[in-house]
Scaffold this motif. Structure first.
Motif, PDB file in Angstrom:
ATOM      1  N   GLU A 178       4.770   0.092   2.140  1.00  0.00           N
ATOM      2  CA  GLU A 178       5.202  -1.020   2.982  1.00  0.00           C
ATOM      3  C   GLU A 178       4.746  -0.723   4.400  1.00  0.00           C
ATOM      4  O   GLU A 178       5.323   0.130   5.088  1.00  0.00           O
ATOM      5  CB  GLU A 178       6.728  -1.142   2.911  1.00  0.00           C
ATOM      6  CG  GLU A 178       7.283  -2.474   3.335  1.00  0.00           C
ATOM      7  CD  GLU A 178       8.769  -2.524   3.063  1.00  0.00           C
ATOM      8  OE1 GLU A 178       9.154  -3.118   2.029  1.00  0.00           O
ATOM      9  OE2 GLU A 178       9.540  -1.964   3.850  1.00  0.00           O
ATOM     10  N   ARG A 204       3.873 -11.090   1.891  1.00  0.00           N
ATOM     11  CA  ARG A 204       4.135 -10.460   3.176  1.00  0.00           C
ATOM     12  C   ARG A 204       5.355 -11.119   3.816  1.00  0.00           C
ATOM     13  O   ARG A 204       5.683 -12.260   3.539  1.00  0.00           O
ATOM     14  CB  ARG A 204       2.912 -10.594   4.094  1.00  0.00           C
ATOM     15  CG  ARG A 204       1.667  -9.923   3.536  1.00  0.00           C
ATOM     16  CD  ARG A 204       0.556  -9.872   4.569  1.00  0.00           C
ATOM     17  NE  ARG A 204       0.016 -11.184   4.895  1.00  0.00           N
ATOM     18  CZ  ARG A 204      -0.991 -11.750   4.236  1.00  0.00           C
ATOM     19  NH1 ARG A 204      -1.540 -11.137   3.206  1.00  0.00           N
ATOM     20  NH2 ARG A 204      -1.450 -12.931   4.594  1.00  0.00           N
ATOM     21  N   VAL A 212       5.059  -7.359   7.676  1.00  0.00           N
ATOM     22  CA  VAL A 212       5.159  -6.301   6.681  1.00  0.00           C
ATOM     23  C   VAL A 212       4.131  -6.569   5.593  1.00  0.00           C
ATOM     24  O   VAL A 212       4.192  -7.590   4.906  1.00  0.00           O
ATOM     25  CB  VAL A 212       6.577  -6.236   6.082  1.00  0.00           C
ATOM     26  CG1 VAL A 212       6.685  -5.072   5.099  1.00  0.00           C
ATOM     27  CG2 VAL A 212       7.613  -6.082   7.196  1.00  0.00           C
ATOM     28  N   PRO A 214       2.291  -5.004   2.200  1.00  0.00           N
ATOM     29  CA  PRO A 214       2.252  -3.969   1.165  1.00  0.00           C
ATOM     30  C   PRO A 214       0.814  -3.597   0.804  1.00  0.00           C
ATOM     31  O   PRO A 214      -0.033  -4.464   0.579  1.00  0.00           O
ATOM     32  CB  PRO A 214       2.956  -4.625  -0.032  1.00  0.00           C
ATOM     33  CG  PRO A 214       3.683  -5.815   0.535  1.00  0.00           C
ATOM     34  CD  PRO A 214       2.841  -6.268   1.685  1.00  0.00           C
ATOM     35  N   ALA A 238       7.361   0.463  -0.843  1.00  0.00           N
ATOM     36  CA  ALA A 238       7.536  -0.955  -1.158  1.00  0.00           C
ATOM     37  C   ALA A 238       7.848  -1.176  -2.619  1.00  0.00           C
ATOM     38  O   ALA A 238       7.677  -2.267  -3.129  1.00  0.00           O
ATOM     39  CB  ALA A 238       6.276  -1.745  -0.794  1.00  0.00           C
ATOM     40  N   THR A 359       8.263  -6.562  -3.722  1.00  0.00           N
ATOM     41  CA  THR A 359       8.808  -6.916  -2.410  1.00  0.00           C
ATOM     42  C   THR A 359       9.791  -8.056  -2.572  1.00  0.00           C
ATOM     43  O   THR A 359       9.421  -9.227  -2.485  1.00  0.00           O
ATOM     44  CB  THR A 359       7.676  -7.297  -1.435  1.00  0.00           C
ATOM     45  OG1 THR A 359       6.735  -6.231  -1.399  1.00  0.00           O
ATOM     46  CG2 THR A 359       8.225  -7.516  -0.038  1.00  0.00           C
ATOM     47  N   THR A 398      13.196  -4.092   4.698  1.00  0.00           N
ATOM     48  CA  THR A 398      12.488  -5.362   4.582  1.00  0.00           C
ATOM     49  C   THR A 398      13.354  -6.399   3.900  1.00  0.00           C
ATOM     50  O   THR A 398      13.426  -7.552   4.317  1.00  0.00           O
ATOM     51  CB  THR A 398      11.199  -5.164   3.763  1.00  0.00           C
ATOM     52  OG1 THR A 398      10.533  -4.007   4.217  1.00  0.00           O
ATOM     53  CG2 THR A 398      10.296  -6.370   3.882  1.00  0.00           C
TER      54      THR A 398
END
Length: 835
Positions: A178, A204, A212, A214, A238, A359, A398
């Motif tokens: 991440e 994202r 953020v 990945p 992540a 995510t 996140t």
């Protein structure tokens, strides 16, 4: 303490918006929390200059020679370490494009971070520390606030940017990383990753200053990426590992279901809903079908279909609608459904791979948008019992920041930031199953799981009243937890930093109990008699099953919120959350635990971080009683502003953003009734609820003011203070020049105290004391504290307004007193405040 459960709650809460007055605000004293003890800056500056020069040279030597492979400005990462006992200074210099990030705290309690310095700015950094070192002895050295608390500087490696609580991955292990990127540099990361043939996810998350991204690879590949890219502020793992708290399906008699389904009254048109983010819902279940339509069923992947593939979503829907179904099945009258159900399938069914990088922040935001697009005018509460297994939520993540964006109406796609505020309920996470009692005996070893640390979300833990074991074959077993105690499934935040992390969970609902054998050597989860009855996926042959742990607790909380919304659709989401916390009561067992703390606030906060503010009571949330009255206000405040300064030549410049205004409320206090009660104990409870926009990254993990867009606090007039003394004590704007600040008497009687409830976006405390003493405390102020709307002037958010809900309640055991009647009369009198 007043037992409000014995009072008849059938009177309206008292609205006090008309009693608000607004005034300018400046803090009473300069904030000295960030000041550091002065050093011998000449010797210390020389030492720092040498360390910085060495670190820059080391970093420069590791850079690729060919400038064309660099994305963005060529530069080096430096690792910076604070002096023990000091906070890490902010070494960001915008004009030199020097940026700070990856702040973490070591096991020894020392703050460490990373500084990205473009090569073109290395001379600036050396000159700046040189000026600090060259300042005359005994003088206020140049940039003392930046360098005094800085212990040392060294060259950074990839591990320096790692802020995840999980261990740094082994070199040969490929994972999803991440990458927290400065938002204006994120494109450089994607370009650099492409040059290195690294896989970049399209999922994202966007925050005010950060994006953020990945990226999949091994540590050595990420190290190369960092050397050719100027975008990355910090690195985390992540790979979310979502855990849905499942149960074995055990059917019951279908006739029970048929009988109850014939007594259901469907929700009225325009009803609110509980939107469950889970595995889908068996929408044809006879106990669920009246609460929804096919248009209320969604999946984030259209290939998944909308039915329930493992049963957990259907179980959640049943609990959200009915609580423990045992009671509805045993009744004989009609059951009125005040709200409906919506479902978004966020978990992939068998045969489909997990979400690409796992995510779940972006997945959750995508899930929220689906029912809003389908039915944009509906009031709803979102509910999720999916968590990151064994990942502590002490720091913002996140996922938790994505939840905070959802609540604040600030996620991508929200047209006007702050206008689409939402209520989100999330489970606190479960202590895993184990047959060995010693492995799970200390609940504090199992912290609340990510993303339940989200400031704006209502995080729900578990308590239990289920102690009677009736399952065959377990006659000699006993329940682990006593009546009214914390559920042995529920996680806590007792070991989190008390001043930097919000209290989680805020409330608890029934979560069931575990059983212990007679020898005390074996512990068991999921006994039917210690669980909740709910709806099952296989509704044709086994329409009922049991569920336990914090999943049903979260579903009950969502249903509770739905009931409040149905009773008053005009209430803000912030207010619904406040009413739930306001209505919560500690059980007798919880009160016993708090009394054992003997007034020690540190011990009290540890207990409350296990069971929150107690078990919400719906009658108390919806209405007041004669001896238990709640005052309610919803308001907008502008926390900050930016004014123009005029120089001697008449030219104007914009000053830095500063704190702007405060709200005063003259509370319509039942003074005569309180004075008549004299020394009899009464309880005052204050709840302040608002939704911040998250600013994760940078120093946000260790400085709450960096995470929150704004912050609010309250102050209450002391018993011996007049209005003027109170106002001039806490508000520097109301004092004349050089007027000394009057110190207030110690404010005794609060369960927690202001420091213990400072973090988060919901602040609640309970005061207990003599009624006559409370009679004089009839003026409260709501005022702002720092947030990134103020400190990040370049984002131009400093003139925005913010909403809050305030609830102030008084309760007493005296059944003959009528506080409510006197409050209503006082509420009609004109507001007078002596400034």
């Amino acid at each position: 303490m007043a037992d409000s459960q014995n009072a008849l709650h059938n009177l309206k809460h008292v609205r006090i918006e008309a009693r608000r007055r607004t005034g300018a605000y400046t803090p009473p004293n300069r904030d000295l929390s960030g000041m550091v003890t002065a050093r011998d800056h000449q010797a210390h500056g020389t030492k720092l200059a040498q360390a910085i020069a060495t670190a820059i040279a080391t970093g420069r030597a590791a850079l690729p020679a060919a400038a064309e492979v660099v994305s963005g400005k060529k530069g080096v990462y430096l690792e910076i370490e604070a002096r023990e006992g000091d906070r890490l200074p902010d070494l960001t210099w915008s004009r030199a494009d020097i940026r700070q990030g990856a702040v973490r705290t070591t096991d020894e309690g020392v703050e460490v971070g990373v500084l990205y310095v473009p090569l073109q700015s290395t001379d600036f950094l050396m000159e700046t520390v040189g000026k600090y070192a060259a300042s005359p002895a005994g003088s206020n050295a140049s940039n003392r606030g930046k360098f005094d608390s800085l212990e040392t500087v060294r060259s950074a490696e990839i591990g320096s940017l790692w802020t995840d609580p999980r261990p740094f991955p082994p070199e040969e292990t490929a994972i999803w990383w991440e990458c927290w990127c400065w938002r204006d540099r994120a494109v450089n990361l994607r370009q650099a990753a492409k040059r290195l043939d690294l896989r970049v996810s399209e999922r994202r998350l966007l925050f005010p200053d950060y994006e953020v991204v990945p990226v999949f690879g091994v540590a050595s590949q990420m190290q190369r990426l960092l050397r050719i890219c100027d975008a990355v502020e910090e690195l985390r793992r992540a790979e979310d590992s979502p855990v849905v708290f499942m149960s074995d399906l055990r059917g019951e008699q279908p006739e029970w279901t048929d009988d109850l389904s014939g007594r259901l009254i469907a929700p009225a048109q325009g009803h609110p809903s509980v939107c469950i983010l889970d595995s889908g819902v068996a929408y044809l279940h006879p106990l669920i079908e009246p609460s929804l339509s096919l248009l209320d069923l969604h999946a984030i992947d259209t290939a998944w279909a909308i039915d329930d593939h493992n049963g957990h979503g259907t179980q959640m829907a049943g609990v959200a609608l009915y609580g423990d179904l045992t009671f509805s099945l045993a009744s004989s009258g009609p059951v009125d459904l005040a709200y409906g159900i919506e479902s978004v399938k966020i978990l992939p069914p068998p045969g489909f791979s997990d979400h690409e990088p796992g995510t779940y922040g972006s997945i959750t935001q995508a899930a929220v948008s689906l029912p809003e697009i389908a039915n944009p005018g509906r009031h709803r509460v979102f509910c999720m019992a999916v968590s990151n297994e064994d990942i502590s939520g002490e720091r913002p993540s996140t996922w938790s920041a994505a939840l905070d964006q959802i609540c604040a109406g600030a996620m991508p796609g929200d047209e006007t930031p702050g206008e689409s505020r939402r209520l989100f309920v999330v489970s606190a996470g479960n202590i895993q199953d184990s047959s060995d009692p010693d492995e799970i005996s200390d609940y504090d070893e199992f912290p609340v799981e990510d993303p339940a640390q989200a400031w704006n979300a209502l995080s729900v833990g578990g308590f239990t009243d289920k102690v009677d074991i009736q399952d065959k074959g377990y006659e000699t077993w006993k329940a682990v937890a006593g009546v009214g105690d914390s559920s042995p499934y529920s996680r806590t935040s007792a070991d989190w930093s008390q001043s930097l992390s919000p209290i989680k969970p805020e409330v608890v609902f029934e979560a069931g109990n575990r059983a212990l054998n007679a020898a005390g050597s074996e512990i068991l989860a999921g006994l039917d008699s210690l669980s909740l009855l709910t709806t099952a996926r296989d509704f044709t042959s086994q329409p009922l099953t049991t569920i336990w742990a914090t999943s049903p607790a979260a579903a009950q909380a969502a249903g509770f919120a739905g009931a409040i919304m149905a009773a008053d659709p005009a209430l803000w989401p912030e207010t619904v959350r406040a009413l739930m916390v306001h209505s919560a009561e500690w059980t007798p067992r919880m009160q016993t635990r708090l009394k054992a703390c003997k007034g020690k606030k540190k011990d009290c906060i540890s207990e409350i971080r296990r069971f929150g503010y107690g078990v919400p009571q719906l009658e108390r949330a919806l209405a007041s009683a004669r001896n238990d009255v709640a005052l309610l206000a919803e308001a907008e405040i502008q926390p900050y502003h930016r004014v123009r300064k005029f120089d001697d030549n008449g030219k104007t410049t914009l000053a830095a953003p500063s704190l702007n205004e405060t709200h005063y409320y003259r509370l319509p206090w039942p003074k005569s009734a309180l004075e008549a009660l004299g020394s009899e104990q009464v309880r005052l409870k204050i709840v302040l609820s608002y939704f911040i926009e998250p600013g994760p990254g940078d120093l946000a993990a260790v400085v709450p003011a960096r995470y929150q867009s704004f912050g609010l606090r309250w102050d209450l007039k002391r018993p011996l203070e007049g209005d003027r003394d109170f106002i001039r004590r806490f508000n520097g704007a109301e004092r004349v020049k050089d007027e000394p600040r009057r110190e207030a008497d110690i404010d005794k009687g609060w369960t927690l105290g202001p420091q213990s409830i400072a973090a988060g976006s919901l602040h609640c405390d309970v005061w207990t004391g003599a009624a006559a003493e409370l009679a004089a405390r009839d003026l409260i102020a709501i005022y702002p504290v720092a947030g990134w709307w103020k400190t990040r002037a370049g984002l131009r958010q400093y003139d925005r307004k913010a909403r809050y809900a305030l609830i102030v309640s008084i309760s007493t055991d005296a059944e003959t007193v009528d506080l409510h009647a006197e409050v209503e009369i006082a509420n009609q009198t004109p507001v007078e405040i002596e400034f």
